[in-house]
Write a protein that holds these residues in place. Structure first.
Motif, mmCIF file in Angstrom:
data_model
loop_
_atom_site.group_PDB
_atom_site.id
_atom_site.type_symbol
_atom_site.label_atom_id
_atom_site.label_comp_id
_atom_site.label_asym_id
_atom_site.label_seq_id
_atom_site.Cartn_x
_atom_site.Cartn_y
_atom_site.Cartn_z
ATOM 1 N N GLU A 10 0.829 -1.212 0.000
ATOM 2 C CA GLU A 10 0.000 0.000 0.000
ATOM 3 C C GLU A 10 0.862 1.259 0.000
ATOM 4 O O GLU A 10 0.569 2.233 -0.707
ATOM 5 C CB GLU A 10 -0.928 -0.010 1.213
ATOM 6 N N LEU A 11 1.926 1.258 0.786
ATOM 7 C CA LEU A 11 2.843 2.399 0.795
ATOM 8 C C LEU A 11 3.468 2.600 -0.582
ATOM 9 O O LEU A 11 3.589 3.734 -1.067
ATOM 10 C CB LEU A 11 3.926 2.195 1.853
ATOM 11 N N LYS A 12 3.857 1.508 -1.215
ATOM 12 C CA LYS A 12 4.426 1.615 -2.564
ATOM 13 C C LYS A 12 3.405 2.164 -3.539
ATOM 14 O O LYS A 12 3.711 3.038 -4.365
ATOM 15 C CB LYS A 12 4.913 0.242 -3.021
ATOM 16 N N ALA A 13 2.177 1.645 -3.478
ATOM 17 C CA ALA A 13 1.142 2.062 -4.419
ATOM 18 C C ALA A 13 0.840 3.545 -4.308
ATOM 19 O O ALA A 13 0.500 4.193 -5.309
ATOM 20 C CB ALA A 13 -0.124 1.239 -4.189
ATOM 21 N N GLN A 14 0.970 4.090 -3.094
ATOM 22 C CA GLN A 14 0.662 5.501 -2.902
ATOM 23 C C GLN A 14 1.912 6.391 -2.882
ATOM 24 O O GLN A 14 1.826 7.587 -2.597
ATOM 25 C CB GLN A 14 -0.150 5.695 -1.622
ATOM 26 N N GLY A 15 3.058 5.804 -3.174
ATOM 27 C CA GLY A 15 4.285 6.582 -3.285
ATOM 28 C C GLY A 15 4.815 7.127 -1.985
ATOM 29 O O GLY A 15 5.500 8.165 -1.970
ATOM 30 N N VAL A 16 4.533 6.426 -0.883
ATOM 31 C CA VAL A 16 4.973 6.892 0.433
ATOM 32 C C VAL A 16 6.329 6.267 0.765
ATOM 33 O O VAL A 16 6.458 5.038 0.857
ATOM 34 C CB VAL A 16 3.949 6.530 1.523
ATOM 35 N N VAL A 17 7.323 7.113 0.935
ATOM 36 C CA VAL A 17 8.684 6.666 1.228
ATOM 37 C C VAL A 17 8.813 6.348 2.713
ATOM 38 O O VAL A 17 8.411 7.147 3.562
ATOM 39 C CB VAL A 17 9.706 7.742 0.823
ATOM 40 N N GLY A 18 9.366 5.180 3.014
ATOM 41 C CA GLY A 18 9.563 4.794 4.401
ATOM 42 C C GLY A 18 10.904 4.132 4.613
ATOM 43 O O GLY A 18 11.683 3.925 3.677
ATOM 44 N N ILE A 19 11.164 3.790 5.874
ATOM 45 C CA ILE A 19 12.395 3.106 6.244
ATOM 46 C C ILE A 19 12.075 2.126 7.359
ATOM 47 O O ILE A 19 11.275 2.425 8.248
ATOM 48 C CB ILE A 19 13.496 4.116 6.667
ATOM 49 N N SER A 20 12.658 0.945 7.291
ATOM 50 C CA SER A 20 12.478 -0.061 8.329
ATOM 51 C C SER A 20 13.839 -0.479 8.873
ATOM 52 O O SER A 20 14.883 -0.072 8.353
ATOM 53 C CB SER A 20 11.744 -1.287 7.760
#
Length: 377
Positions: A105-115
């Protein structure tokens, strides 16, 4: 599930503190204000809360994504966070309601994250130093280069953001069952559950854009006025304060939550200020001084009202008092406005009584609003 190893990513705070991890969600680069959320559950509601616009959210709960993403729980039409920071993302969602993984979902909405980040160390740093600007990148390997871009990014203080998250057109949420009242709700970043809670109580809710005027409120035949939650600096939000002052002068009953509490304070003549690191999560204790009860409440705010805790204040619209106080730090969590005869005219709280994703302790506030409006009708 991922079929290849994620790209390396870095997180750089504006004071130079750097954390290394793996790309989570979309790869790329993002900037915002670093804040932390202490909720153990409700990540989907957090992500879709417009109040998080331009903020990079650090989740203090270590395991995120285990229930995936469904189509029933979003609080708006999109994810609003500027970036997302987690320690241990779930590899496989485990819920019968899940339709896709959080990572997808984050990828589909272009939301950059870090784990893979030590979110405990990051949270402790923000508690000591305060909320600050931050950048996340899986395309820039040099933290010193990213730091320069972080320091050149926009700050939250002075930002007027309600117009960026508000609805473009007015719409109506009909009352469930028999219609009892009509309320105009100013969308400053409203969560979908809020008009739903009013609809459950027989209120026809006319959700208006942030640019609405007092004439727009009158045009829908509103029995009461509601201001929603939302992002940004209340000191930079002036037109909505003027609208509220006009409504108070007309004796239109008012209820505000979160950003609506801050704007209520400014309409009454109080100042607002930026908290060191804010309140965010679904586990914040608040004392309702009108009942003496302690509620566990949901918060998402970085600004607060500067009002005297133990003395009433005479305003142009009546007598204002602080009705709710945070038991962690004595921050103002609610205001009341009463007429000279003691009748309640308007009130607000700094937290989220719509209970998405919970808790439900503050649901009574919607009943209090219905009683106020019916008494004034």
């Amino acid at each position: 599930m991922q079929t290849h190893a994620p790209a390396p990513a870095i997180l750089v705070l504006e004071d130079g503190r750097t954390f290394h991890g793996d790309a989570y969600g979309a790869e790329g680069e993002t900037f915002g204000e670093a804040v932390f959320n202490t909720g153990m559950t409700g990540y989907q509601e957090t992500l879709t809360d417009p109040s998080y616009h331009r903020q990079v959210v650090v989740m203090t709960a270590p395991h995120i994504g285990n229930t995936g993403v469904n189509d029933e729980d979003p609080e708006s039409s999109r994810i609003w966070v500027a970036g997302y920071v987690v320690r241990d993302p779930a590899r496989v969602p485990s819920s019968w309601r899940s339709r896709r993984s959080l990572d997808d979902e984050l990828k589909a909405q272009g939301v950059v994250g870090i784990s893979g980040v030590d979110t405990r160390a990051l949270t402790r740093h923000l508690r000591e130093r305060g909320a600050m600007r931050v950048g996340i990148s899986s395309t820039e390997p040099d933290p010193f280069v990213l730091l320069e871009r972080v320091r050149g990014s926009a700050e939250m203080s002075g930002a007027e953001l309600a117009g960026e998250v508000s609805t473009g057109e007015a719409y109506v949420v009909p009352a469930r069952g028999d219609k009892r009242l009509t309320v105009a709700a100013l969308d400053l970043g409203i969560k979908a559950m809020t008009p739903h809670r009013m609809s459950e109580r027989g209120i026809e809710v006319h959700v208006l854009p942030a640019t609405a005027t007092i004439d727009d409120v009158r045009a829908v035949g509103a029995d009461g006025l509601f201001f929603s939650n939302g992002p940004g600096d209340p000191a930079a939000t002036t037109d909505q304060v003027e609208l509220l002052q006009a409504a108070l002068a007309d004796d239109i009953p008012y209820f505000g939550i979160c950003f609506g509490n801050q704007l209520f304070g400014r309409a009454l003549g109080f100042g607002t200020y930026k908290l060191k690191y804010g309140h965010r999560g679904i586990n914040q204790p608040v004392l309702d001084r009108t009942t003496g009860k302690v509620e566990v409440t949901a918060h998402n705010h970085g600004f607060a009202v500067d009002a005297p805790l133990d003395a009433p204040t005479e305003t142009a619209y009546g007598v204002a008092t602080v009705s709710h106080v945070c038991l962690n730090d004595d921050v103002v969590e609610g205001l009341e406005l009463r007429a000279a005869d003691g009748e309640l005219k308007a009130f607000s709280v700094q937290y989220h009584p719509e209970a998405a994703a919970g808790p439900h302790d503050a649901a009574y506030l919607f009943d209090r609003f219905v009683e106020l409006v019916e008494r004034s009708a």
